[in-house]
Design an enzyme around this catalytic site. Structure first.
Site, PDB file in Angstrom:
ATOM      1  N   HIS A 199       0.875  -1.173   0.000  1.00 23.48           N
ATOM      2  CA  HIS A 199       0.000   0.000   0.000  1.00 23.48           C
ATOM      3  C   HIS A 199       0.916   1.228   0.000  1.00 23.48           C
ATOM      4  O   HIS A 199       2.047   1.166   0.493  1.00 23.48           O
ATOM      5  CB  HIS A 199      -0.839  -0.050   1.279  1.00 23.48           C
ATOM      6  CG  HIS A 199      -1.897   0.999   1.402  1.00 23.48           C
ATOM      7  ND1 HIS A 199      -1.624   2.265   1.868  1.00 23.48           N
ATOM      8  CD2 HIS A 199      -3.226   0.963   1.137  1.00 23.48           C
ATOM      9  CE1 HIS A 199      -2.751   2.968   1.890  1.00 23.48           C
ATOM     10  NE2 HIS A 199      -3.739   2.203   1.442  1.00 23.48           N
ATOM     11  N   ASP A 245       3.081  -4.648   7.425  1.00 27.19           N
ATOM     12  CA  ASP A 245       1.813  -3.920   7.367  1.00 27.19           C
ATOM     13  C   ASP A 245       0.690  -4.942   7.535  1.00 27.19           C
ATOM     14  O   ASP A 245       0.430  -5.738   6.633  1.00 27.19           O
ATOM     15  CB  ASP A 245       1.720  -3.183   6.020  1.00 27.19           C
ATOM     16  CG  ASP A 245       0.315  -2.660   5.737  1.00 27.19           C
ATOM     17  OD1 ASP A 245      -0.566  -2.776   6.606  1.00 27.19           O
ATOM     18  OD2 ASP A 245       0.109  -2.147   4.619  1.00 27.19           O
ATOM     19  N   GLN A 271      -4.660  -5.534   6.643  1.00 22.91           N
ATOM     20  CA  GLN A 271      -5.672  -6.420   6.068  1.00 22.91           C
ATOM     21  C   GLN A 271      -5.632  -7.818   6.678  1.00 22.91           C
ATOM     22  O   GLN A 271      -6.438  -8.673   6.304  1.00 22.91           O
ATOM     23  CB  GLN A 271      -5.493  -6.531   4.540  1.00 22.91           C
ATOM     24  CG  GLN A 271      -5.576  -5.212   3.811  1.00 22.91           C
ATOM     25  CD  GLN A 271      -6.961  -4.571   3.867  1.00 22.91           C
ATOM     26  OE1 GLN A 271      -7.958  -5.238   4.156  1.00 22.91           O
ATOM     27  NE2 GLN A 271      -7.025  -3.276   3.610  1.00 22.91           N
ATOM     28  N   LYS A 329     -10.325  -0.568  10.419  1.00 20.38           N
ATOM     29  CA  LYS A 329     -10.572  -1.684   9.501  1.00 20.38           C
ATOM     30  C   LYS A 329     -10.981  -2.948  10.252  1.00 20.38           C
ATOM     31  O   LYS A 329     -11.262  -3.971   9.651  1.00 20.38           O
ATOM     32  CB  LYS A 329      -9.324  -1.965   8.671  1.00 20.38           C
ATOM     33  CG  LYS A 329      -8.971  -0.851   7.686  1.00 20.38           C
ATOM     34  CD  LYS A 329      -7.889  -1.316   6.728  1.00 20.38           C
ATOM     35  CE  LYS A 329      -7.110  -0.181   6.119  1.00 20.38           C
ATOM     36  NZ  LYS A 329      -7.831   0.549   5.098  1.00 20.38           N
ATOM     37  N   CYS A 387      -4.825   2.930  -3.685  1.00 23.40           N
ATOM     38  CA  CYS A 387      -3.622   3.333  -2.938  1.00 23.40           C
ATOM     39  C   CYS A 387      -2.516   2.293  -3.067  1.00 23.40           C
ATOM     40  O   CYS A 387      -1.759   2.045  -2.117  1.00 23.40           O
ATOM     41  CB  CYS A 387      -3.926   3.601  -1.470  1.00 23.40           C
ATOM     42  SG  CYS A 387      -4.993   5.024  -1.239  1.00 23.40           S
TER      43      CYS A 387
END
Lengths: 118, 409
Positions: B122, B200, B203, B226, B366
């Site tokens: 991202h 990261d 997700q 999220k 993104c």
């Protein structure tokens, strides 16, 4: 879906007046950073009136069809008339309802033209 | 028992109608919807014990502090960190990654050093490193994506490790492709090459069980919004021994022990990295979100989403002129499905979906480099979460057909 009227889809699939004009009197490339759509317009004047308009671009149906429809209508207009063009005028030309989220797409060609005239 | 209809009742927004049709929310990869328990937890803080934390010698400040620190403990348990000293509250994952850039990055990355990230990051795990590389004269390299499979090119990664990167940045699950990366293996190899690793987890943490000690990453970043939590709260996990080597990020209140006109002594971990009044309500809301997720069970959520991915991918691919960007099989991937449809621009698709009451994402997500290597500059993306149903997937698929019809794809 009201937005995708036949004339929009027609201009999207068969855009009019695509191309470039070398040494055009007015020229500007306008990208929309939100979505990456882009319209670049070239305007050739003759005797104070628009003699030819060509444009290049890529993006969604609304941005590309509205550019095609708007630019097609410019031939014969004076510079003063070009400067008077506004969002309302573009929406009238499109003959469709553009929802608010897509207004930026519909006016990308107009913004390119306005910046070209600056 | 996982009961999606029961879950849906906990999310007030899911009873909304959009353009006269029931809302189908398929953009949870951008932000998730919030259950009533999260909304009520933040509301209760403001109504009943709103006070600043770590300061007041009075009852409601103590209650606020206990709730804020209680949320930190919930986060620790949720990702199985060793200690609450390793849990730093931030604004979001972007701020978490930038915190590492401005502290560890500026201290330990210098001229000629190599930073290695993947092409499927991202922008939040690309741009901070581009800026740092430019600032200190470091070199930024990318692990390529195999565009046939939508997965990392492992051999290329191994070769690139020969360049002895100081830092490896890798996304756990791609927001653009859905790919679940073998992070444990990526971390192991990076450590063997002497690199520090930042993951990261935006997700992954909301959708599957995550154990930071298993993954062994040095830094792990994710966002609260999220994972059913409020916006404006995020987390940076860092291994204690790495955090201990770092200078502070922002200066101000709460991050100091003592201040004189000449200087200051930094506070202990994790407060050293939390300057100023934090997002107390956000942290409390995140704590409530974690309670909710644990109650449903992360294994159950993951299983449900796997089912949704399998169901949707199969039917979507059966539609001619659909091109899936990312892994085409529901193996080692999440329920984030990006696709292109010949002749129809993603923004036009999103408008037609919106008209049908369906919220999908369209654009560059993104993650422009990840799309660029696939030869596209925009896609449409449907992302599923614990509250989505097969009926919703069917409505989505039906609308793909409608787009096809309008554009003659």
């Amino acid at each position: 879906m009201n937005m995708y009227q036949e004339n929009i889809l027609d201009h999207y699939k068969h855009p009019r007046n695509k191309g470039k004009i070398e040494g055009a009197d007015f020229q500007h490339r306008e990208p929309n950073p939100l979505c990456g759509d882009v319209v670049e317009v070239y305007v050739q004047m003759d005797g104070g009136k628009v003699a030819d308009v060509k444009w290049e671009g890529a993006g969604c149906a609304i941005s590309q069809a509205s550019a095609s429809i708007l630019f097609e209508s410019l031939v014969g207009k004076t510079e003063t008339e070009l400067r008077k063009l506004n969002t309302e005028g573009v929406l009238t030309l499109l003959q469709t309802s553009v929802n608010p989220a897509r207004l930026k797409c519909a006016t990308l060609g107009l913004v390119a033209l306005q910046k070209a005239l600056k | 028992m996982f009961d999606v209809e029961k879950i849906r009742k906990d999310f007030p927004i899911l009873s909304r109608k959009i353009h006269g049709k029931p809302l189908v929310y398929l953009d949870s990869a951008a932000t998730s919807q919030k259950p009533l328990s999260v909304i009520e937890a933040t509301d209760k803080y403001y109504r009943e014990y709103n006070a600043n934390v770590h300061r007041g010698i009075y009852a409601i400040s103590e209650e606020a502090t206990a709730a804020y620190e209680g949320a930190r403990e919930k986060v620790r348990v949720f990702i199985n960190a060793q200690s609450v000293e390793e849990i730093i509250f931030t604004r979001n994952a972007t701020e978490s990654i930038n915190l590492v850039r401005f502290t560890w990055g500026k201290q330990f990355i210098g001229k000629g050093d190599v930073i290695l990230i993947s092409e499927m990051e991202h922008h939040s795990n690309i741009v901070p490193w581009q800026l740092l590389a430019k600032e200190v004269g470091a070199e930024l390299l990318y692990i390529p994506i195999n565009t046939e499979t939508g997965r990392l090119d492992q051999n290329a990664y191994k070769k690139l490790l020969g360049r002895k990167p100081k830092l490896v940045g890798i996304v756990h699950m791609s927001n653009a492709l859905g790919t679940l990366n073998p992070v444990q293996e990526v971390v192991r190899l990076a450590h063997e090459a002497g690199a520090v690793v930042i993951v990261d987890g935006c997700q992954s943490v909301p959708h599957m069980p995550v154990d930071v000690r298993d993954l062994d990453a040095d830094f792990f970043a994710f966002s609260g919004h999220k994972m059913l939590g409020p916006s404006g709260i995020g987390v940076l996990y860092g291994k204690k021994r790495v955090l201990e080597t770092m200078e502070p990020f922002l200066g101000g209140g709460d991050m100091i022990k003592e201040v004189t006109k000449e200087g200051a002594i930094w506070n202990d971990l994790p407060y050293k990295f939390e300057a100023g009044t934090p997002n107390v309500a956000g942290a409390i809301g995140l704590g409530a979100a974690i309670d909710y997720l644990k109650d449903v069970g992360m294994k159950n959520i993951w299983a449900h989403e796997q089912e949704m991915a399998k169901y949707t991918l199969k039917k979507l691919q059966a539609i001619s002129s659909v091109l899936i960007i990312g892994p085409r099989e529901a193996v080692d991937r999440g329920a984030v499905i990006s696709f292109a449809l010949q002749g129809a621009h993603p923004h036009d698709m999103a408008s037609i979906f919106d008209d049908a009451g369906i919220s999908i994402r369209a654009g560059h997500l993104c993650a422009q480099p990840a799309l660029a290597v696939h030869g596209v500059d925009a896609v449409a993306r449907a992302s599923f979460y614990l509250y989505n149903t097969k009926e919703e997937a069917d409505r989505f698929l039906k609308t793909v057909q409608k787009v096809k019809k309008i554009f003659g794809s």
